[in-house]
Design a protein around this motif. Structure first.
Motif, mmCIF file in Angstrom:
data_model
loop_
_atom_site.group_PDB
_atom_site.id
_atom_site.type_symbol
_atom_site.label_atom_id
_atom_site.label_comp_id
_atom_site.label_asym_id
_atom_site.label_seq_id
_atom_site.Cartn_x
_atom_site.Cartn_y
_atom_site.Cartn_z
ATOM 1 N N LYS A 22 0.837 -1.201 0.000
ATOM 2 C CA LYS A 22 0.000 0.000 0.000
ATOM 3 C C LYS A 22 0.874 1.253 0.000
ATOM 4 C CE LYS A 22 -4.122 -1.833 0.317
ATOM 5 N NZ LYS A 22 -5.188 -1.570 -0.610
ATOM 6 N N LYS A 23 0.453 2.234 -0.808
ATOM 7 C CA LYS A 23 1.214 3.471 -0.969
ATOM 8 C C LYS A 23 0.499 4.605 -0.231
ATOM 9 C CE LYS A 23 1.568 4.989 -5.218
ATOM 10 N NZ LYS A 23 2.006 5.356 -6.567
ATOM 11 N N ILE A 24 1.262 5.300 0.619
ATOM 12 C CA ILE A 24 0.725 6.420 1.403
ATOM 13 C C ILE A 24 1.493 7.683 1.023
ATOM 14 C CG2 ILE A 24 0.379 7.358 3.723
ATOM 15 C CD1 ILE A 24 0.413 4.408 4.709
ATOM 16 N N LEU A 25 0.746 8.755 0.802
ATOM 17 C CA LEU A 25 1.356 10.050 0.514
ATOM 18 C C LEU A 25 1.152 10.949 1.725
ATOM 19 C CD1 LEU A 25 2.706 12.044 -1.453
ATOM 20 C CD2 LEU A 25 0.418 12.607 -2.291
ATOM 21 N N VAL A 26 2.251 11.463 2.272
ATOM 22 C CA VAL A 26 2.197 12.363 3.425
ATOM 23 C C VAL A 26 2.536 13.763 2.925
ATOM 24 C CG1 VAL A 26 3.043 12.822 5.750
ATOM 25 C CG2 VAL A 26 3.023 10.478 4.888
ATOM 26 N N ILE A 27 1.619 14.708 3.178
ATOM 27 C CA ILE A 27 1.801 16.081 2.712
ATOM 28 C C ILE A 27 1.852 17.012 3.924
ATOM 29 C CG2 ILE A 27 0.900 17.915 1.237
ATOM 30 C CD1 ILE A 27 -0.756 15.688 -0.184
ATOM 31 N N ASP A 28 3.015 17.609 4.130
ATOM 32 C CA ASP A 28 3.204 18.510 5.266
ATOM 33 C C ASP A 28 4.373 19.416 4.923
ATOM 34 O OD1 ASP A 28 3.752 19.598 7.933
ATOM 35 O OD2 ASP A 28 2.560 17.927 8.700
ATOM 36 N N ASP A 29 4.359 20.654 5.407
ATOM 37 C CA ASP A 29 5.479 21.545 5.129
ATOM 38 C C ASP A 29 6.534 21.485 6.237
ATOM 39 O OD1 ASP A 29 3.997 22.854 7.040
ATOM 40 O OD2 ASP A 29 4.025 24.796 6.038
ATOM 41 N N ASN A 30 6.360 20.570 7.173
ATOM 42 C CA ASN A 30 7.314 20.391 8.262
ATOM 43 C C ASN A 30 8.090 19.097 8.005
ATOM 44 O OD1 ASN A 30 8.469 19.427 10.720
ATOM 45 N ND2 ASN A 30 7.104 20.765 11.882
ATOM 46 N N GLU A 31 9.374 19.230 7.676
ATOM 47 C CA GLU A 31 10.180 18.057 7.342
ATOM 48 C C GLU A 31 10.292 17.077 8.498
ATOM 49 O OE1 GLU A 31 13.841 18.484 5.116
ATOM 50 O OE2 GLU A 31 13.176 20.463 4.432
ATOM 51 N N HIS A 45 5.475 8.084 0.481
ATOM 52 C CA HIS A 45 5.999 9.175 -0.340
ATOM 53 C C HIS A 45 5.697 10.472 0.395
ATOM 54 C CE1 HIS A 45 6.691 6.650 -3.915
ATOM 55 N NE2 HIS A 45 5.735 5.932 -3.362
ATOM 56 N N GLN A 46 6.555 11.454 0.209
ATOM 57 C CA GLN A 46 6.401 12.736 0.889
ATOM 58 C C GLN A 46 6.255 13.863 -0.122
ATOM 59 O OE1 GLN A 46 9.983 13.291 3.152
ATOM 60 N NE2 GLN A 46 9.539 11.625 4.565
ATOM 61 N N LEU A 47 5.432 14.832 0.249
ATOM 62 C CA LEU A 47 5.325 16.069 -0.539
ATOM 63 C C LEU A 47 5.432 17.229 0.432
ATOM 64 C CD1 LEU A 47 2.470 16.099 -3.224
ATOM 65 C CD2 LEU A 47 4.889 16.529 -3.559
ATOM 66 N N ILE A 48 6.403 18.094 0.206
ATOM 67 C CA ILE A 48 6.535 19.277 1.060
ATOM 68 C C ILE A 48 5.891 20.479 0.372
ATOM 69 C CG2 ILE A 48 8.790 20.109 0.267
ATOM 70 C CD1 ILE A 48 9.400 20.211 3.441
ATOM 71 N N GLU A 49 5.610 20.346 -0.935
ATOM 72 C CA GLU A 49 4.906 21.378 -1.697
ATOM 73 C C GLU A 49 3.489 20.869 -1.941
ATOM 74 O OE1 GLU A 49 7.276 21.720 -5.197
ATOM 75 O OE2 GLU A 49 9.068 22.204 -4.053
ATOM 76 N N MET A 74 -0.406 24.863 6.193
ATOM 77 C CA MET A 74 0.916 24.842 5.570
ATOM 78 C C MET A 74 1.194 26.209 4.971
ATOM 79 S SD MET A 74 0.696 21.129 3.722
ATOM 80 C CE MET A 74 -1.022 21.308 3.227
ATOM 81 N N SER A 75 2.452 26.590 4.918
ATOM 82 C CA SER A 75 2.770 27.888 4.344
ATOM 83 C C SER A 75 2.403 27.899 2.863
ATOM 84 C CB SER A 75 4.253 28.209 4.542
ATOM 85 O OG SER A 75 5.050 27.198 3.986
ATOM 86 N N GLY A 76 1.592 28.847 2.488
ATOM 87 C CA GLY A 76 1.199 28.987 1.089
ATOM 88 C C GLY A 76 0.114 28.042 0.628
#
Length: 122
Positions: free
Chosen positions: A2-11, A29-33, A55-57
């Motif tokens: 299973k694939k999980i995408l984590v989206i956060d602007d905090n590394e 997988h991570q997305l910071i944008e 998140m910023s922006g």
């Protein structure tokens, strides 16, 4: 897997969540944008999205609604994450499938991920 995408602007959050979920056998997988998630091709869609609200922006609530309005992403469960005390209401109004209040315990993260990934498989 299973694939999980984590989206956060905090590394730091991205790293902690990734380590926990990878130890449970998930592909993370991570997305910071955050805005890039709406540009992912259908083949790259994860089985679950963990999305920060503030998140910023970017506003996680807006991104959640955009994903739920798209035919190729509306089926993907989205769990909003926030330290906001009104997280349950916010998640509901954004059309999210669930929420996780920050700070969270490792077991709570694992439990909510399993809940949405098992629901999808069943």
């Amino acid at each position: 897997m299973k694939k999980i995408l984590v989206i956060d602007d905090n590394e730091g959050i991205l790293d902690v969540v990734s380590i926990i979920l990878e130890s449970e056998g998930y592909e993370v997988h991570q997305l910071i944008e955050p805005n890039r998630v709406t540009q992912l091709p259908p083949a790259d869609m994860p089985d679950l999205i963990l999305l920060d609200i503030w998140m910023s922006g970017a506003d996680g609530r807006v991104i959640c609604r955009q994903l739920k309005d798209q035919p190729h992403t509306r089926h993907v469960p989205i769990v909003l994450m926030s330290a906001n005390k009104d997280i349950a209401e916010i998640a509901d109004s954004a059309g999210a499938d669930g929420y996780l209040a920050k700070p969270f315990e490792m077991d709570d993260l694992i439990m909510i991920v399993k809940r949405y990934l098992t629901k999808e498989a069943g």
